[in-house]
Design a protein around this motif. Structure first.
Motif, PDB file in Angstrom:
ATOM      1  N   ILE A 165       0.988  -1.106  -0.173  1.00  0.00           N
ATOM      2  CA  ILE A 165      -0.048   0.067  -0.003  1.00  0.00           C
ATOM      3  C   ILE A 165       0.935   1.414   0.076  1.00  0.00           C
ATOM      4  CG2 ILE A 165      -1.732   1.297   1.127  1.00  0.00           C
ATOM      5  CD1 ILE A 165      -2.516  -1.420   2.722  1.00  0.00           C
ATOM      6  N   ASN A 166       0.659   2.159  -1.007  1.00  0.00           N
ATOM      7  CA  ASN A 166       1.587   3.210  -1.081  1.00  0.00           C
ATOM      8  C   ASN A 166       1.289   4.122   0.329  1.00  0.00           C
ATOM      9  OD1 ASN A 166      -0.226   5.739  -1.345  1.00  0.00           O
ATOM     10  ND2 ASN A 166      -0.827   4.586  -3.257  1.00  0.00           N
ATOM     11  N   LEU A 167       2.347   4.822   0.724  1.00  0.00           N
ATOM     12  CA  LEU A 167       2.775   5.743   1.610  1.00  0.00           C
ATOM     13  C   LEU A 167       1.664   6.604   2.041  1.00  0.00           C
ATOM     14  CD1 LEU A 167       6.488   5.960   2.029  1.00  0.00           C
ATOM     15  CD2 LEU A 167       4.958   4.922   3.735  1.00  0.00           C
ATOM     16  N   ASN A 168       0.864   7.453   1.202  1.00  0.00           N
ATOM     17  CA  ASN A 168       0.002   8.223   1.213  1.00  0.00           C
ATOM     18  C   ASN A 168      -1.316   7.783   1.780  1.00  0.00           C
ATOM     19  OD1 ASN A 168       1.666  10.513   0.591  1.00  0.00           O
ATOM     20  ND2 ASN A 168       1.169  10.681  -1.627  1.00  0.00           N
ATOM     21  N   LYS A 169      -1.623   6.526   0.748  1.00  0.00           N
ATOM     22  CA  LYS A 169      -2.901   6.033   1.510  1.00  0.00           C
ATOM     23  C   LYS A 169      -2.775   5.121   2.784  1.00  0.00           C
ATOM     24  CE  LYS A 169      -6.549   3.264  -0.634  1.00  0.00           C
ATOM     25  NZ  LYS A 169      -6.964   2.516  -2.029  1.00  0.00           N
ATOM     26  N   LEU A 170      -1.577   4.903   3.129  1.00  0.00           N
ATOM     27  CA  LEU A 170      -1.318   3.993   4.119  1.00  0.00           C
ATOM     28  C   LEU A 170      -1.291   4.893   5.488  1.00  0.00           C
ATOM     29  CD1 LEU A 170      -0.188   1.461   5.832  1.00  0.00           C
ATOM     30  CD2 LEU A 170       2.064   2.225   5.316  1.00  0.00           C
ATOM     31  N   ALA A 171      -0.852   6.120   5.261  1.00  0.00           N
ATOM     32  CA  ALA A 171      -0.750   7.183   6.433  1.00  0.00           C
ATOM     33  C   ALA A 171      -2.169   7.413   6.641  1.00  0.00           C
ATOM     34  CB  ALA A 171      -0.204   8.696   5.813  1.00  0.00           C
ATOM     35  N   SER A 172      -3.189   7.684   5.635  1.00  0.00           N
ATOM     36  CA  SER A 172      -4.622   7.808   6.103  1.00  0.00           C
ATOM     37  C   SER A 172      -5.127   6.485   6.794  1.00  0.00           C
ATOM     38  CB  SER A 172      -5.291   8.015   4.880  1.00  0.00           C
ATOM     39  OG  SER A 172      -6.814   7.964   5.133  1.00  0.00           O
ATOM     40  N   ILE A 173      -4.965   5.363   6.347  1.00  0.00           N
ATOM     41  CA  ILE A 173      -5.304   4.210   6.929  1.00  0.00           C
ATOM     42  C   ILE A 173      -4.947   3.917   8.506  1.00  0.00           C
ATOM     43  CG2 ILE A 173      -5.311   1.548   7.071  1.00  0.00           C
ATOM     44  CD1 ILE A 173      -5.001   1.875   3.954  1.00  0.00           C
ATOM     45  N   LEU A 174      -3.644   4.211   8.599  1.00  0.00           N
ATOM     46  CA  LEU A 174      -2.932   4.142  10.127  1.00  0.00           C
ATOM     47  C   LEU A 174      -3.784   5.255  11.076  1.00  0.00           C
ATOM     48  CD1 LEU A 174       0.557   3.687   9.027  1.00  0.00           C
ATOM     49  CD2 LEU A 174      -0.781   2.135  10.360  1.00  0.00           C
ATOM     50  N   LEU A 175      -3.714   6.533  10.367  1.00  0.00           N
ATOM     51  CA  LEU A 175      -4.800   7.413  11.274  1.00  0.00           C
ATOM     52  C   LEU A 175      -6.034   6.915  11.592  1.00  0.00           C
ATOM     53  CD1 LEU A 175      -4.307  10.140  12.342  1.00  0.00           C
ATOM     54  CD2 LEU A 175      -5.314  11.109  10.127  1.00  0.00           C
ATOM     55  N   ASN A 176      -6.729   6.368  10.730  1.00  0.00           N
ATOM     56  CA  ASN A 176      -8.100   6.012  10.887  1.00  0.00           C
ATOM     57  C   ASN A 176      -8.129   4.648  12.029  1.00  0.00           C
ATOM     58  OD1 ASN A 176     -10.830   5.668  10.512  1.00  0.00           O
ATOM     59  ND2 ASN A 176     -10.507   3.990   9.253  1.00  0.00           N
ATOM     60  N   LEU A 177      -7.115   3.973  11.932  1.00  0.00           N
ATOM     61  CA  LEU A 177      -7.048   2.735  12.797  1.00  0.00           C
ATOM     62  C   LEU A 177      -6.719   3.239  14.486  1.00  0.00           C
ATOM     63  CD1 LEU A 177      -5.221   0.015  10.769  1.00  0.00           C
ATOM     64  CD2 LEU A 177      -7.649  -0.025  11.698  1.00  0.00           C
ATOM     65  N   GLU A 178      -5.882   4.442  14.400  1.00  0.00           N
ATOM     66  CA  GLU A 178      -5.304   5.007  15.504  1.00  0.00           C
ATOM     67  C   GLU A 178      -6.595   5.731  16.108  1.00  0.00           C
ATOM     68  OE1 GLU A 178      -1.556   7.640  17.146  1.00  0.00           O
ATOM     69  OE2 GLU A 178      -2.084   7.513  15.088  1.00  0.00           O
ATOM     70  N   PHE A 179      -7.446   6.239  15.484  1.00  0.00           N
ATOM     71  CA  PHE A 179      -8.575   6.912  15.927  1.00  0.00           C
ATOM     72  C   PHE A 179      -9.723   6.048  16.614  1.00  0.00           C
ATOM     73  CE2 PHE A 179      -8.390  10.959  13.036  1.00  0.00           C
ATOM     74  CZ  PHE A 179      -7.567  11.638  13.926  1.00  0.00           C
ATOM     75  N   GLN A 180      -9.508   4.853  15.911  1.00  0.00           N
ATOM     76  CA  GLN A 180     -10.375   3.895  16.414  1.00  0.00           C
ATOM     77  C   GLN A 180      -9.808   3.082  17.637  1.00  0.00           C
ATOM     78  OE1 GLN A 180     -12.076   0.935  13.543  1.00  0.00           O
ATOM     79  NE2 GLN A 180     -11.079   2.168  12.088  1.00  0.00           N
ATOM     80  N   GLY A 181      -8.580   3.434  17.962  1.00  0.00           N
ATOM     81  CA  GLY A 181      -7.912   2.916  19.254  1.00  0.00           C
ATOM     82  C   GLY A 181      -7.335   1.366  19.043  1.00  0.00           C
ATOM     83  N   ILE A 182      -7.131   1.058  17.984  1.00  0.00           N
ATOM     84  CA  ILE A 182      -6.561  -0.274  17.394  1.00  0.00           C
ATOM     85  C   ILE A 182      -5.063  -0.334  17.294  1.00  0.00           C
ATOM     86  CG2 ILE A 182      -6.842  -2.093  15.784  1.00  0.00           C
ATOM     87  CD1 ILE A 182      -9.382  -1.618  16.911  1.00  0.00           C
ATOM     88  N   ILE A 183      -4.477   0.908  16.923  1.00  0.00           N
ATOM     89  CA  ILE A 183      -2.980   0.730  16.866  1.00  0.00           C
ATOM     90  C   ILE A 183      -2.570   2.112  17.551  1.00  0.00           C
ATOM     91  CG2 ILE A 183      -2.950  -0.511  14.850  1.00  0.00           C
ATOM     92  CD1 ILE A 183      -2.349   2.311  13.309  1.00  0.00           C
ATOM     93  N   LYS A 184      -1.272   2.300  17.857  1.00  0.00           N
ATOM     94  CA  LYS A 184      -0.802   3.706  18.166  1.00  0.00           C
ATOM     95  C   LYS A 184       0.586   3.960  17.663  1.00  0.00           C
ATOM     96  CE  LYS A 184       1.620   1.511  22.332  1.00  0.00           C
ATOM     97  NZ  LYS A 184       1.820   1.673  23.870  1.00  0.00           N
ATOM     98  N   SER A 185       1.050   5.162  17.518  1.00  0.00           N
ATOM     99  CA  SER A 185       2.088   5.472  16.835  1.00  0.00           C
ATOM    100  C   SER A 185       3.190   5.542  17.737  1.00  0.00           C
ATOM    101  CB  SER A 185       1.959   6.862  16.325  1.00  0.00           C
ATOM    102  OG  SER A 185       1.645   7.910  17.224  1.00  0.00           O
TER     103      SER A 185
END
Length: 368
Positions: free
Chosen positions: A339-359
């Motif tokens: 997954i390209n970095l631009n799209k991936l950044a958006s996916i990671l941010l969404n998962l972070e908002f859901q409390g599934i992952i953390k940076s």
């Protein structure tokens, strides 16, 4: 022998050439091996390359010295690792003046998914400083962090010994050759460290602990760390140089405050006053700053993920993390998930908002 690695070590051994110039040469020629094959007429035209450096690049003597370094490494059970190899520390590779090669002895490479904390300070550690060092390492031990320091007298050696006491991996970055333990009084600790950690140096075999090697050593400490903790420091000294470097590399820096007129608190107080370090008083402050959780806390919050409830690309990202100890840098997630970095950044941010992952520091992401 790997011809490219041999050529890289040859360049590395050239006196006063510097890591930035080496990388510029490789960029110009395409490889280290190609640099050594350039004629003098082309080398001399490269910016930053003078007559003496050109002569050294073409010198057979330095190439033979590189061959001898590999022989010495084999006999001493030392690894020479280039920045092109997978065992080269990921965090260190990110800094602009990373050494093209490092020498390592012991258990190497360090596990990239472990928090890496550099604990540094004055050679003239007080009982207060030693106690703070012991407390922070013992309290953070459930994180199973890597403890990084410089094997020097004072705070450094106390950090290494406290790590060993708590059964943690500890790594020492040296300002001498990998075969020159300095100070010699710390040899037994250096040997004990190699069971779970390692010694690291960018200096050639036999290199003495000359003063000008230590600022260079400090950048490796700063580059390998997620967090640099200054326990005690005078107004000037190596600990402050390391802290400044860590700031320039976008690493987190923390310092313990001290009394106003204490000589070995002046450096820490200065860093805090100039907003170059977080003020920390306990290990809990470190956990808060770094958004880390102790093992027992993390276990309580561990989630059993129902991947079916996520979008296809979110599932791909989560699967990638689950298959790699639940934590990875963003660029590796991109490569593995395709997954390209631009799209991936958006996916990671969404998962972070859901409390599934953390940076995490160093653009890494972890499943909570």
């Amino acid at each position: 022998m790997d011809a490219e690695k041999h050529a890289l070590l040859t360049l590395h051994l050239i006196p006063k050439i510097g890591n930035v110039i080496i990388k510029n040469l490789i960029s110009y020629a395409g490889s280290a091996e190609a640099v050594l094959q350039l004629p003098k007429s082309k080398l001399i035209k490269i910016p930053g390359i003078g007559n003496q450096t050109t002569e050294n690049i073409l010198s057979r003597e330095i190439s033979e010295k590189a061959s001898n370094e590999f022989l010495k490494a084999e006999k001493a059970d030392v690894k020479i690792i280039s920045y092109l190899e997978k065992d080269y520390p990921y965090r260190l590779k990110q800094i602009p003046d990373a050494p093209p090669l490092i020498y390592t002895k012991g258990f190497f490479p360090p596990k990239e998914n472990k928090p890496t904390i550099a604990i540094i300070g004055t050679r003239n550690a007080t009982e207060y400083g030693k106690k703070l060092t012991e407390e922070i390492i013992s309290t953070l031990a459930p994180l199973d962090p890597i403890i990084l320091s410089g094997l020097a007298y004072g705070i450094d050696i106390h950090a290494h010994r406290s790590a060993l006491k708590n059964n943690l991996s500890t790594f020492a970055v040296m300002g001498s050759g990998i075969d020159v333990i300095y100070p010699a009084a710390h040899r037994s600790t250096a040997e004990e460290m190699q069971q779970k950690g390692a010694l690291i140096s960018e200096q050639a075999f036999g290199s003495k602990p000359d003063a000008f090697n230590f600022p260079a050593r400090n950048r490796i400490i700063a580059g390998m760390a997620d967090l640099v903790v200054v326990v005690e420091a005078a107004k000037k000294g190596g600990a402050l140089i390391t802290a400044e470097l860590a700031n320039s590399y976008d690493r987190e820096v923390a310092a313990f405050p001290g009394r106003v007129h204490d000589t070995y608190s002046e450096g820490c107080n200065k860093l805090i006053k100039q907003n170059k370090a977080h003020l920390v008083e306990t290990a809990e402050d470190v956990l808060y700053i770094m958004n880390w959780e102790l093992e027992n806390q993390a276990t309580l919050k561990q989630k059993v993920l129902d991947l079916a409830s996520f979008e296809e690309e979110e599932r791909e990202v989560l699967n990638t993390l689950l298959q790699n100890d639940r934590v990875l840098p963003i660029d590796i997630i991109s490569i593995k998930s395709q997954i390209n970095l631009n799209k991936l950044a958006s996916i990671l941010l969404n998962l972070e908002f859901q409390g599934i992952i953390k940076s995490l520091p160093g653009k890494r992401y972890q499943i909570i």
